[in-house]
Design a protein around this motif. Structure first.
Motif, PDB file in Angstrom:
ATOM      1  N   ILE A 231      30.563  45.989  43.095  1.00  0.00           N
ATOM      2  CA  ILE A 231      29.793  45.489  41.982  1.00  0.00           C
ATOM      3  C   ILE A 231      29.215  46.627  40.914  1.00  0.00           C
ATOM      4  CG2 ILE A 231      28.133  44.007  40.925  1.00  0.00           C
ATOM      5  CD1 ILE A 231      30.136  42.490  42.520  1.00  0.00           C
ATOM      6  N   GLY A 232      29.672  46.878  39.532  1.00  0.00           N
ATOM      7  CA  GLY A 232      29.198  47.626  38.855  1.00  0.00           C
ATOM      8  C   GLY A 232      30.076  48.979  38.548  1.00  0.00           C
ATOM      9  N   LYS A 233      31.273  48.999  39.543  1.00  0.00           N
ATOM     10  CA  LYS A 233      32.278  50.166  39.163  1.00  0.00           C
ATOM     11  C   LYS A 233      32.825  49.921  37.990  1.00  0.00           C
ATOM     12  CE  LYS A 233      31.666  52.416  43.159  1.00  0.00           C
ATOM     13  NZ  LYS A 233      30.455  51.708  43.645  1.00  0.00           N
ATOM     14  N   LYS A 234      33.168  51.028  37.536  1.00  0.00           N
ATOM     15  CA  LYS A 234      33.883  51.036  35.942  1.00  0.00           C
ATOM     16  C   LYS A 234      35.477  51.251  36.158  1.00  0.00           C
ATOM     17  CE  LYS A 234      31.440  54.639  35.058  1.00  0.00           C
ATOM     18  NZ  LYS A 234      30.664  55.939  34.630  1.00  0.00           N
ATOM     19  N   PHE A 235      35.943  50.648  35.123  1.00  0.00           N
ATOM     20  CA  PHE A 235      37.363  50.563  34.843  1.00  0.00           C
ATOM     21  C   PHE A 235      37.482  51.156  33.379  1.00  0.00           C
ATOM     22  CE2 PHE A 235      37.969  48.031  38.372  1.00  0.00           C
ATOM     23  CZ  PHE A 235      39.332  47.977  38.711  1.00  0.00           C
ATOM     24  N   ASN A 236      38.494  51.992  32.977  1.00  0.00           N
ATOM     25  CA  ASN A 236      38.861  52.272  31.919  1.00  0.00           C
ATOM     26  C   ASN A 236      40.538  52.263  31.636  1.00  0.00           C
ATOM     27  OD1 ASN A 236      39.307  53.656  29.506  1.00  0.00           O
ATOM     28  ND2 ASN A 236      38.027  55.542  29.693  1.00  0.00           N
ATOM     29  N   TRP A 237      40.737  51.326  30.845  1.00  0.00           N
ATOM     30  CA  TRP A 237      42.123  50.826  30.390  1.00  0.00           C
ATOM     31  C   TRP A 237      42.698  51.861  29.726  1.00  0.00           C
ATOM     32  CZ3 TRP A 237      43.790  44.988  29.835  1.00  0.00           C
ATOM     33  CH2 TRP A 237      44.877  45.309  30.051  1.00  0.00           C
ATOM     34  N   GLY A 238      41.994  52.881  29.287  1.00  0.00           N
ATOM     35  CA  GLY A 238      42.475  53.906  28.193  1.00  0.00           C
ATOM     36  C   GLY A 238      42.327  53.824  26.704  1.00  0.00           C
ATOM     37  N   ASP A 239      41.763  52.613  26.607  1.00  0.00           N
ATOM     38  CA  ASP A 239      41.354  52.470  24.913  1.00  0.00           C
ATOM     39  C   ASP A 239      40.002  52.685  24.671  1.00  0.00           C
ATOM     40  OD1 ASP A 239      40.195  50.371  26.627  1.00  0.00           O
ATOM     41  OD2 ASP A 239      40.730  48.837  25.438  1.00  0.00           O
ATOM     42  N   GLY A 240      39.155  53.354  25.786  1.00  0.00           N
ATOM     43  CA  GLY A 240      37.841  53.785  25.159  1.00  0.00           C
ATOM     44  C   GLY A 240      36.826  52.735  25.717  1.00  0.00           C
ATOM     45  N   THR A 241      37.449  51.454  26.154  1.00  0.00           N
ATOM     46  CA  THR A 241      36.365  50.412  26.459  1.00  0.00           C
ATOM     47  C   THR A 241      36.145  50.531  27.886  1.00  0.00           C
ATOM     48  OG1 THR A 241      37.179  49.186  24.714  1.00  0.00           O
ATOM     49  CG2 THR A 241      35.726  47.880  26.391  1.00  0.00           C
ATOM     50  N   ILE A 242      34.695  50.600  28.521  1.00  0.00           N
ATOM     51  CA  ILE A 242      34.544  50.778  29.890  1.00  0.00           C
ATOM     52  C   ILE A 242      34.096  49.420  30.170  1.00  0.00           C
ATOM     53  CG2 ILE A 242      32.820  51.600  31.426  1.00  0.00           C
ATOM     54  CD1 ILE A 242      34.761  53.830  30.436  1.00  0.00           C
ATOM     55  N   ARG A 243      34.837  48.769  31.372  1.00  0.00           N
ATOM     56  CA  ARG A 243      34.578  47.540  31.706  1.00  0.00           C
ATOM     57  C   ARG A 243      34.011  47.821  33.180  1.00  0.00           C
ATOM     58  NH1 ARG A 243      37.232  43.264  29.255  1.00  0.00           N
ATOM     59  NH2 ARG A 243      38.822  43.775  27.572  1.00  0.00           N
ATOM     60  N   ARG A 244      33.008  47.039  33.624  1.00  0.00           N
ATOM     61  CA  ARG A 244      32.481  47.170  34.837  1.00  0.00           C
ATOM     62  C   ARG A 244      32.778  45.582  35.768  1.00  0.00           C
ATOM     63  NH1 ARG A 244      28.917  51.226  35.675  1.00  0.00           N
ATOM     64  NH2 ARG A 244      28.183  51.991  33.926  1.00  0.00           N
ATOM     65  N   VAL A 245      32.849  46.068  37.101  1.00  0.00           N
ATOM     66  CA  VAL A 245      33.256  45.044  38.085  1.00  0.00           C
ATOM     67  C   VAL A 245      32.049  43.927  38.146  1.00  0.00           C
ATOM     68  CG1 VAL A 245      33.786  44.351  40.287  1.00  0.00           C
ATOM     69  CG2 VAL A 245      34.964  46.310  39.245  1.00  0.00           C
ATOM     70  N   ILE A 246      32.331  42.429  37.830  1.00  0.00           N
ATOM     71  CA  ILE A 246      31.046  41.898  38.125  1.00  0.00           C
ATOM     72  C   ILE A 246      31.318  40.901  39.346  1.00  0.00           C
ATOM     73  CG2 ILE A 246      30.526  41.554  35.480  1.00  0.00           C
ATOM     74  CD1 ILE A 246      31.960  38.964  35.371  1.00  0.00           C
ATOM     75  N   GLY A 247      32.596  40.851  39.694  1.00  0.00           N
ATOM     76  CA  GLY A 247      32.659  40.120  41.099  1.00  0.00           C
ATOM     77  C   GLY A 247      34.004  40.359  41.792  1.00  0.00           C
ATOM     78  N   VAL A 248      33.941  39.753  42.901  1.00  0.00           N
ATOM     79  CA  VAL A 248      35.002  40.045  43.801  1.00  0.00           C
ATOM     80  C   VAL A 248      35.638  38.645  44.274  1.00  0.00           C
ATOM     81  CG1 VAL A 248      36.190  41.140  46.013  1.00  0.00           C
ATOM     82  CG2 VAL A 248      34.417  42.215  44.709  1.00  0.00           C
ATOM     83  N   VAL A 249      36.907  38.406  44.043  1.00  0.00           N
ATOM     84  CA  VAL A 249      37.486  36.914  44.762  1.00  0.00           C
ATOM     85  C   VAL A 249      37.980  37.229  45.954  1.00  0.00           C
ATOM     86  CG1 VAL A 249      37.708  36.062  42.397  1.00  0.00           C
ATOM     87  CG2 VAL A 249      39.453  37.189  43.209  1.00  0.00           C
ATOM     88  N   LYS A 250      37.963  36.119  46.578  1.00  0.00           N
ATOM     89  CA  LYS A 250      38.732  35.992  47.871  1.00  0.00           C
ATOM     90  C   LYS A 250      40.277  36.299  47.818  1.00  0.00           C
ATOM     91  CE  LYS A 250      39.352  33.370  52.203  1.00  0.00           C
ATOM     92  NZ  LYS A 250      38.668  34.172  53.167  1.00  0.00           N
ATOM     93  N   ASP A 251      40.821  36.968  48.687  1.00  0.00           N
ATOM     94  CA  ASP A 251      42.469  37.190  48.529  1.00  0.00           C
ATOM     95  C   ASP A 251      43.222  35.957  48.528  1.00  0.00           C
ATOM     96  OD1 ASP A 251      42.186  40.135  48.173  1.00  0.00           O
ATOM     97  OD2 ASP A 251      42.412  40.427  50.359  1.00  0.00           O
ATOM     98  N   PHE A 252      44.031  35.666  47.814  1.00  0.00           N
ATOM     99  CA  PHE A 252      45.008  34.561  47.672  1.00  0.00           C
ATOM    100  C   PHE A 252      46.228  35.036  47.351  1.00  0.00           C
ATOM    101  CE2 PHE A 252      43.628  35.193  43.327  1.00  0.00           C
ATOM    102  CZ  PHE A 252      44.986  34.822  42.562  1.00  0.00           C
ATOM    103  N   HIS A 253      47.533  34.199  47.749  1.00  0.00           N
ATOM    104  CA  HIS A 253      48.851  34.813  47.625  1.00  0.00           C
ATOM    105  C   HIS A 253      49.188  34.248  46.432  1.00  0.00           C
ATOM    106  CE1 HIS A 253      49.790  35.500  51.924  1.00  0.00           C
ATOM    107  NE2 HIS A 253      48.849  34.172  52.064  1.00  0.00           N
ATOM    108  N   HIS A 254      49.514  35.362  45.152  1.00  0.00           N
ATOM    109  CA  HIS A 254      49.885  35.293  43.970  1.00  0.00           C
ATOM    110  C   HIS A 254      51.554  35.241  43.975  1.00  0.00           C
ATOM    111  CE1 HIS A 254      50.832  35.508  39.705  1.00  0.00           C
ATOM    112  NE2 HIS A 254      49.270  35.190  39.576  1.00  0.00           N
ATOM    113  N   GLN A 255      52.171  35.755  45.260  1.00  0.00           N
ATOM    114  CA  GLN A 255      53.560  35.588  45.464  1.00  0.00           C
ATOM    115  C   GLN A 255      53.718  35.090  46.504  1.00  0.00           C
ATOM    116  OE1 GLN A 255      54.012  40.002  44.700  1.00  0.00           O
ATOM    117  NE2 GLN A 255      55.425  39.480  42.954  1.00  0.00           N
ATOM    118  N   SER A 256      55.107  34.883  47.104  1.00  0.00           N
ATOM    119  CA  SER A 256      55.579  34.298  48.139  1.00  0.00           C
ATOM    120  C   SER A 256      55.218  35.046  49.255  1.00  0.00           C
ATOM    121  CB  SER A 256      57.100  34.272  47.972  1.00  0.00           C
ATOM    122  OG  SER A 256      57.821  35.197  48.513  1.00  0.00           O
ATOM    123  N   LEU A 257      55.186  34.385  50.667  1.00  0.00           N
ATOM    124  CA  LEU A 257      54.828  34.870  51.581  1.00  0.00           C
ATOM    125  C   LEU A 257      55.875  36.092  52.182  1.00  0.00           C
ATOM    126  CD1 LEU A 257      53.753  31.920  53.872  1.00  0.00           C
ATOM    127  CD2 LEU A 257      52.541  33.293  52.250  1.00  0.00           C
TER     128      LEU A 257
END
Length: 448
Positions: A231-257
């Motif tokens: 929580i609070g860790k920063k992301f910079n996508w390269g566009d100059g905007t700093i985003r901070r982590v507000i939450g962590v979701v439980k792992d789920f399968h976005h692709q097949s097994l």
């Protein structure tokens, strides 16, 4: 006659295969001069061979031995027949083992908790014309009691996701560059899929800056970066905007097994390319309402939706096809093996009828005579099972390795398959052994 029967079976079976397996086998491709010549050539060759073999075989008999009943003994080399039946046993056991392991894995795939709700959720793409009208469409959809939840995202489970280089804050506060899988989602995405927040919070309209300064990551991302507290860790996508982590979701399968759960970052965006709708109530009526709503705003664009669970299973089409083919070949091999077993047991019973009669006169019991004959075939099954077990275990273990999440090889299946084959063998050979054992010895020895 066999050719005509074969063609008739082909005409019946091929359409069924196309229907069940989704293939597009075209029988018209067989009607070519080359194929016709090959078929006629095989027909002539088979006819000549099938006629020549009995002629040469019968001409090799000695008339004296034949009159004395020696034809049966000169027939021969039983070991060749036994070897062929043993090979058939081995192939049958291998096919049955493979089929049962594939079935086991497919059941595991269907029953595994993927970490999100996939039941009665439809998704469809939104064109450039649809996206500006989505707010109105969503508002109208939510008026139906059958529409339970509505969200949007740039992609959905069962489909891929893009990757981009981003600068991310590490535990020591320094920024490091990482290749990051990311998905653009609206504020309803996690709620629609019932994906659990395990730390922090979800995107919320109560926080005006969430749409521009926040990001949510999954557990795999937090683990990859070895954060003590995400929580609070920063992301910079390269566009100059700093985003901070507000939450962590439980792992789920976005692709097949087949694939591991990869680190993913979720960025908020309201206008995304795929709609996600959780439907309830009378499903058919709700779907009609969704289509009617779509047609009201976009009458010239057909709505093409898919169910999440169905599209997710499409990733296993090849595995399901393999299972169906193995099952078909397993049934075919069992039939062929039983025919060979029936012929061999009948042949051996006929060969040993005098021996059985003498044993019976000397006091042997019927049960003992049956056991004597059946035991030889049981050994053929056990001998054939050894290479089948080895090759089956090696082949299926390799196939299971293609799944990141898989069942362990259940060796109880090997025992079940062996018992099935042994039971069939005992029943088939026991029938001929019983007939030979209960025959009056006088019938077999009256000319001796």
């Amino acid at each position: 006659l066999s050719l005509l029967i074969g063609l008739a079976i082909l005409l019946v079976v091929v359409p069924l295969i196309n229907q069940q397996l989704g293939t597009n086998l075209d029988l018209s491709l067989l009607i070519t001069p080359k194929i016709i010549i090959i078929v006629i050539g095989l027909l002539v060759f088979t006819g000549v061979l099938s006629g020549a073999y009995p002629a040469f075989y019968l001409s090799s008999f000695s008339p004296v031995n034949a009159i004395k009943g020696g034809a049966a003994s000169s027939a021969g080399k039983v070991w060749i027949r036994r070897a062929l039946v043993t090979i058939q046993f081995s192939v049958s056991i291998f096919m049955l083992i493979s089929t049962m392991i594939i079935y086991d894995q497919m059941q595991f795939v269907r029953s595994r908790d993927l970490g999100f709700d996939q039941q009665h959720i439809i998704t469809f793409g939104m064109t450039g014309v649809a996206r500006p009208k989505w707010k109105l469409i969503r508002s109208r959809l939510m008026q139906s009691p059958g529409v339970l939840k509505v969200g949007t995202a740039s992609t959905v489970p069962g489909r891929g996701y893009p990757k981009n280089m981003m600068s991310i804050e590490q535990n020591d506060g320094a920024m490091g560059d990482y290749g990051v899988n990311f998905i653009m989602v609206d504020f309803e995405y996690f709620n629609t899929f019932d994906i659990k927040i395990v730390q922090g919070r979800d995107f919320s309209y109560d926080f005006a800056t969430d749409s521009t300064t926040s990001v949510i990551v999954n557990e795999a991302m937090a683990k990859r970066l070895a954060w003590d507290n995400p929580i609070g860790k920063k992301f910079n996508w390269g566009d100059g905007t700093i985003r901070r982590v507000i939450g962590v979701v439980k792992d789920f399968h976005h692709q097949s097994l087949h694939n591991p759960i990869e680190p993913i970052a979720f960025f908020p965006r309201f206008n995304n390319g795929r709609a996600i709708i959780k439907v309830g109530g009378t499903i058919t009526e709700t779907l009609k309402y969704v289509e009617a709503t779509w047609n009201e705003f976009l009458p010239n664009i057909p709505l093409e939706y898919t169910f999440i669970d169905q599209s997710f299973l499409e990733a296993y089409e090849e595995d399901q096809l393999r299972g169906i083919l193995f099952l078909g070949f397993a049934i075919l091999m069992i039939v062929v093996t039983n025919l060979g077993l029936l012929g061999l047991s009948s042949f051996i019973a006929e060969q040993r009828k005098k021996e059985i009669s003498i044993r019976k006169i000397l006091g042997a019991e019927v049960r003992g005579l049956i056991t004597l004959q059946v035991k030889a075939f049981v050994w053929l099954v056990l001998i054939g099972a050894l290479p089948a077990f080895f090759i089956g275990n090696m082949t299926m273990s390799t196939w299971l390795q293609s799944f990141e999440y898989r069942v362990n090889v259940n060796f109880e299946l090997y025992a079940i398959v062996l018992l099935i084959v042994l039971l069939i063998t005992v029943l088939v050979t026991g029938y001929h052994a019983y007939r030979a054992a209960v025959t009056n010895p006088a019938e077999n020895l009256k000319y001796e």
